[in-house]
Design a protein around this motif. Structure first.
Motif, PDB file in Angstrom:
ATOM      1  N   LEU A 134       0.825  -1.198   0.000  1.00  0.00           N
ATOM      2  CA  LEU A 134       0.000   0.000   0.000  1.00  0.00           C
ATOM      3  C   LEU A 134       0.865   1.256   0.000  1.00  0.00           C
ATOM      4  O   LEU A 134       0.570   2.229  -0.697  1.00  0.00           O
ATOM      5  CB  LEU A 134      -0.910  -0.019   1.231  1.00  0.00           C
ATOM      6  N   ARG A 135       1.963   1.229   0.754  1.00  0.00           N
ATOM      7  CA  ARG A 135       2.897   2.354   0.801  1.00  0.00           C
ATOM      8  C   ARG A 135       3.486   2.611  -0.589  1.00  0.00           C
ATOM      9  O   ARG A 135       3.626   3.760  -1.017  1.00  0.00           O
ATOM     10  CB  ARG A 135       4.002   2.069   1.808  1.00  0.00           C
ATOM     11  N   ALA A 136       3.820   1.549  -1.315  1.00  0.00           N
ATOM     12  CA  ALA A 136       4.380   1.686  -2.670  1.00  0.00           C
ATOM     13  C   ALA A 136       3.357   2.316  -3.620  1.00  0.00           C
ATOM     14  O   ALA A 136       3.720   3.090  -4.510  1.00  0.00           O
ATOM     15  CB  ALA A 136       4.835   0.332  -3.192  1.00  0.00           C
ATOM     16  N   ALA A 137       2.078   2.011  -3.423  1.00  0.00           N
ATOM     17  CA  ALA A 137       1.026   2.567  -4.282  1.00  0.00           C
ATOM     18  C   ALA A 137       0.637   3.980  -3.869  1.00  0.00           C
ATOM     19  O   ALA A 137       0.127   4.752  -4.689  1.00  0.00           O
ATOM     20  CB  ALA A 137      -0.201   1.668  -4.232  1.00  0.00           C
ATOM     21  N   ALA A 138       0.889   4.334  -2.618  1.00  0.00           N
ATOM     22  CA  ALA A 138       0.384   5.590  -2.063  1.00  0.00           C
ATOM     23  C   ALA A 138       0.871   6.825  -2.819  1.00  0.00           C
ATOM     24  O   ALA A 138       0.112   7.777  -2.989  1.00  0.00           O
ATOM     25  CB  ALA A 138       0.752   5.694  -0.585  1.00  0.00           C
ATOM     26  N   ASP A 139       2.114   6.826  -3.270  1.00  0.00           N
ATOM     27  CA  ASP A 139       2.620   8.006  -3.972  1.00  0.00           C
ATOM     28  C   ASP A 139       1.935   8.237  -5.317  1.00  0.00           C
ATOM     29  O   ASP A 139       2.023   9.325  -5.874  1.00  0.00           O
ATOM     30  CB  ASP A 139       4.132   7.906  -4.175  1.00  0.00           C
ATOM     31  N   LYS A 140       1.257   7.229  -5.833  1.00  0.00           N
ATOM     32  CA  LYS A 140       0.550   7.357  -7.114  1.00  0.00           C
ATOM     33  C   LYS A 140      -0.873   7.866  -6.934  1.00  0.00           C
ATOM     34  O   LYS A 140      -1.545   8.152  -7.920  1.00  0.00           O
ATOM     35  CB  LYS A 140       0.509   6.003  -7.822  1.00  0.00           C
ATOM     36  N   HIS A 141      -1.350   7.937  -5.678  1.00  0.00           N
ATOM     37  CA  HIS A 141      -2.749   8.264  -5.412  1.00  0.00           C
ATOM     38  C   HIS A 141      -2.840   9.302  -4.294  1.00  0.00           C
ATOM     39  O   HIS A 141      -2.959   8.954  -3.118  1.00  0.00           O
ATOM     40  CB  HIS A 141      -3.510   6.989  -5.030  1.00  0.00           C
TER      41      HIS A 141
END
Length: 156
Positions: A134-141
């Motif tokens: 989730l942390r890895a995806a967070a910067d995209k959203h």
């Protein structure tokens, strides 16, 4: 501001669905938490509007940009405030971008609520993903906490 430049533009079907959701929301019918977000353009100052999903989580409200660094995200970062509406009910607010790990439970709750609608934009990351995923995806959203304002001066 996060370092993301990711933006997934809507296709024809998404634009058509957005028009229907926006029309219903403008008439006072909120679908699954839909609101009309209005934010002043960062260069023109003209109010721009788009339908969004507002997430109620832990006694706060949040906006999550499933498609990434959209125009509304860029405008909200620049001006810091906007308006949410359903029919004639308006809520003016200040936006606070959430940049640390406190956004992880917000993203998880957002995916639990709307994964059927936005899951494709999260590259396989689901509400049951690990914190690291989730942390890895967070910067995209980008995630914004909505802080209601009550006076015209607060609205800018």
């Amino acid at each position: 501001m996060t370092g993301t430049t990711r933006y997934l533009p809507p296709g024809r079907l998404s634009r058509a669905i957005n028009r229907v959701v926006a029309a219903l929301t403008r008439r006072g019918l909120s679908l699954w938490g839909s609101r009309i977000l209005s934010v002043a353009g960062r260069t023109t100052g003209i109010m721009r509007s788009t339908p969004v999903n507002v997430l109620a989580f832990d006694d706060e409200q949040y906006l999550v940009a499933a498609r990434g660094n959209t125009q509304w995200v860029r405008n909200l970062r620049a001006v810091g405030r906007g308006k949410l509406a359903v029919g004639r009910r308006e809520q003016w607010f200040t936006a606070v971008e959430v940049l640390d790990d406190t956004r992880l439970p917000v993203l998880r709750a957002y995916l639990r609520r709307w994964s059927w609608e936005v899951g494709a934009f999260f590259d396989g990351v689901t509400a049951d993903a690990s914190d690291d995923e989730l942390r890895a995806a967070a910067d995209k959203h980008p995630v914004f906490r909505i802080v209601p304002t009550s006076t015209p001066e607060d609205r800018g």
